[in-house]
Design a protein around this motif. Sequence first.
Motif, short mmCIF file in Angstrom:
data_model
loop_
_atom_site.label_atom_id
_atom_site.label_comp_id
_atom_site.label_asym_id
_atom_site.label_seq_id
_atom_site.Cartn_x
_atom_site.Cartn_y
_atom_site.Cartn_z
N GLN A 134 -8.04 2.38 -0.91
CA GLN A 134 -8.13 1.62 0.33
C GLN A 134 -8.13 2.65 1.46
OE1 GLN A 134 -5.20 -1.62 0.42
NE2 GLN A 134 -5.09 -1.41 -1.80
N TYR B 266 -8.13 3.50 5.55
CA TYR B 266 -7.74 2.92 6.83
C TYR B 266 -8.46 3.66 7.94
CZ TYR B 266 -4.84 0.98 10.53
OH TYR B 266 -4.39 0.32 11.63
N TRP C 295 -8.30 -1.92 6.99
CA TRP C 295 -8.38 -1.38 5.63
C TRP C 295 -9.67 -1.85 4.99
CZ3 TRP C 295 -5.05 2.16 3.87
CH2 TRP C 295 -3.82 2.28 4.50
N GLN C 296 -10.30 -0.95 4.23
CA GLN C 296 -11.46 -1.34 3.42
C GLN C 296 -11.27 -0.75 2.02
OE1 GLN C 296 -15.10 0.22 4.99
NE2 GLN C 296 -14.59 2.33 4.55
N THR C 297 -11.68 -1.48 1.02
CA THR C 297 -11.54 -1.05 -0.36
C THR C 297 -12.84 -0.37 -0.80
OG1 THR C 297 -10.05 -2.87 -0.82
CG2 THR C 297 -11.09 -1.83 -2.72
N ARG D 49 0.83 -1.20 0.00
CA ARG D 49 0.00 0.00 0.00
C ARG D 49 0.87 1.25 0.00
NH1 ARG D 49 -2.75 -3.23 3.86
NH2 ARG D 49 -4.75 -3.88 3.03
#
Length: 169
Positions: free
Chosen positions: A42, A44, A49-51, A7
């Motif tokens: 992504q 945080y 983490w989420q997309t 990332r």
Amino acid sequence: MSDQSRRIIVGRINGIYGVRGWVKVYSYTRPIKNILAYSPWQLYQHQQWQTVNVCEGKPHGKGIIVRLETCQTREQAALLLGSKIAISRDQLPPTEDDEYYWSDLVGLKVINQDGIEFGTVDYLIETGSNDVLVVKGETERLIPFLIPQFIIQVDLQQQQILVDWDPAF
């Protein structure tokens, strides 16, 4: 995490815009609108983490505003405040010879031509005329990132940078 899935932090959500779920973004990219070229992002927050997909975005004043796929209301946007924005390393275009992304240099070992190890690259500074490596070891050193004057070789495979630098500085 492999090099290609690493990332890269490219900004953060720092405000809410309107009532339809738009957010204000502080972009670390140059120029700042380049952050809009990447999707998905992504985010945080809350230690994970989420997309999310970027539906639309545009420059607004001195910043950027964005509508995310998962964000429809002002209340949902408020929950994203402070979130770091990252992309996968493989979303970045390839570099030319003797060109490097800062994120590729951070953490590399720095050694001079006499084999003296100075430490590792902690971060970089943009000065306007050239970038500067901040190398932390027994002492902190600021080494201009100028090829070939001070930077002799960057070896990403060996995770090291060979420099022409006096240990007394």
